[in-house]
Design a protein around this motif. Structure first.
Motif, PDB file in Angstrom:
ATOM      1  N   ASP A 159      -6.847   0.249  -8.458  1.00  0.00           N
ATOM      2  CA  ASP A 159      -5.916   1.381  -8.546  1.00  0.00           C
ATOM      3  C   ASP A 159      -5.748   2.316  -9.090  1.00  0.00           C
ATOM      4  O   ASP A 159      -6.056   2.105 -10.838  1.00  0.00           O
ATOM      5  N   PRO A 160      -4.997   3.245  -9.255  1.00  0.00           N
ATOM      6  CA  PRO A 160      -5.596   4.878  -9.912  1.00  0.00           C
ATOM      7  C   PRO A 160      -4.905   5.266 -10.826  1.00  0.00           C
ATOM      8  O   PRO A 160      -5.444   5.953 -11.729  1.00  0.00           O
ATOM      9  N   HIS A 188       2.483  -1.225  -4.622  1.00  0.00           N
ATOM     10  CA  HIS A 188       2.839  -2.115  -3.258  1.00  0.00           C
ATOM     11  C   HIS A 188       1.117  -2.230  -2.354  1.00  0.00           C
ATOM     12  O   HIS A 188       1.482  -3.174  -2.459  1.00  0.00           O
ATOM     13  N   ALA A 189       0.018  -1.106  -2.672  1.00  0.00           N
ATOM     14  CA  ALA A 189      -0.978  -1.126  -2.403  1.00  0.00           C
ATOM     15  C   ALA A 189      -1.293  -2.849  -2.656  1.00  0.00           C
ATOM     16  O   ALA A 189      -2.382  -3.020  -1.644  1.00  0.00           O
ATOM     17  N   VAL A 190      -1.731  -2.189  -4.057  1.00  0.00           N
ATOM     18  CA  VAL A 190      -1.947  -3.651  -4.788  1.00  0.00           C
ATOM     19  C   VAL A 190      -1.049  -4.765  -3.729  1.00  0.00           C
ATOM     20  O   VAL A 190      -1.724  -6.144  -3.438  1.00  0.00           O
ATOM     21  N   ALA A 191       0.490  -4.931  -4.283  1.00  0.00           N
ATOM     22  CA  ALA A 191       1.023  -6.676  -3.595  1.00  0.00           C
ATOM     23  C   ALA A 191       0.478  -6.813  -2.264  1.00  0.00           C
ATOM     24  O   ALA A 191       0.523  -7.813  -1.477  1.00  0.00           O
ATOM     25  N   ASP A 192       0.461  -5.194  -1.392  1.00  0.00           N
ATOM     26  CA  ASP A 192      -0.344  -5.804   0.198  1.00  0.00           C
ATOM     27  C   ASP A 192      -1.332  -6.030   0.114  1.00  0.00           C
ATOM     28  O   ASP A 192      -2.185  -6.516   1.504  1.00  0.00           O
ATOM     29  N   GLY A 193      -2.346  -6.166  -0.393  1.00  0.00           N
ATOM     30  CA  GLY A 193      -4.132  -6.045  -0.228  1.00  0.00           C
ATOM     31  C   GLY A 193      -4.509  -4.890  -0.132  1.00  0.00           C
ATOM     32  O   GLY A 193      -5.534  -5.365   0.394  1.00  0.00           O
TER      33      GLY A 193
END
Length: 236
Positions: A25-26, A13-18
């Motif tokens: 991404d670890p 989700h952090a990647v999807a939200d930018g």
């Protein structure tokens, strides 16, 4: 395994939200743990009878606990399906209950006349009709049942029946037990329908269309399982 899966979800989700780039991404650097084969198995007639005997003779609400065991044994439903059951989901004329389970699946499931009678009596006695949500399964106080009741039930059964604690038996074992019995006696198609499994596009192939079973087949299996006639089961 659950921790890693949860962290992967957070970072996805952090990647999807930018907030992170994919290269940051670890979770991408963590190998997913290998899922071990399940130790769950179908229980025989005697173990199931023992569970019901102990549930009916111990605890602070044996009527509720034996109702839960019968509901899960007859319908092979998941805990979420039982907890979501409402008064409006009971069809006493055709002995059907409407189950809402994971992945937003909804299905009508046959139950025996005996179980239907006990579900309605339980709802009447514990004020389900007067509650705002109309949920059937309730504590003595009238509060709607939660997942904690299942934890309490199996913990208590484990104290009285050693193999329950040793093998970490849970409600899902009842689902496994019933579906195994149905598959052995009535075949894959009926067991699949009994379980409420849905077709996934592109995964089941065109032949899945021809092995689907309906309510009459499920009702016939239930009749054999419980020894009670069902309105939807064909005669004979």
């Amino acid at each position: 395994e659950h921790c890693i899966a949860a962290l992967r979800c957070v970072y996805r989700h952090a990647v999807a939200d930018g907030l992170l780039s994919e290269s940051q991404d670890p979770a991408r650097r963590v190998v997913m743990p290998r899922r071990l084969p399940s130790t769950r198995r179908g229980l025989g007639e005697r173990p199931v009878a023992e569970l019901n005997r102990v549930a009916a003779s111990t605890g602070n609400d044996p009527a509720l606990d034996t109702l839960l065991l019968r509901l899960h044994t007859e319908t092979a439903c998941r805990r979420g399906g039982a907890l979501a059951l409402r008064v409006a989901d009971l069809d006493p004329q055709q002995c059907l209950v409407l189950l809402r389970e994971k992945n937003d699946t909804v299905r009508w499931q046959p139950v025996s006349p005996t179980l239907m009678r006990h579900l309605r009596e339980h709802a009447d006695q514990r004020g389900a009709h007067a509650s705002g949500d109309g949920r059937v399964l309730r504590y003595h106080s009238g509060a709607a049942l939660t997942h904690r009741r299942y934890d309490h039930l199996w913990h208590r059964l484990g104290r009285h029946v050693s193999w329950v604690a040793t093998q970490q038996v849970s409600t899902h074992w009842l689902r496994y037990t019933t579906l195994t019995w149905v598959e052995r006696h009535f075949g894959y198609a009926v067991a699949r329908a009994y379980a409420g499994h849905t077709d996934h596009a592109g995964q089941d192939g065109a032949t899945a269309t021809y092995v689907r079973a309906g309510l009459p087949e499920i009702a016939t299996a239930l009749t054999a399982l419980t020894g009670e006639d069902h309105p939807l089961a064909p005669p004979g």
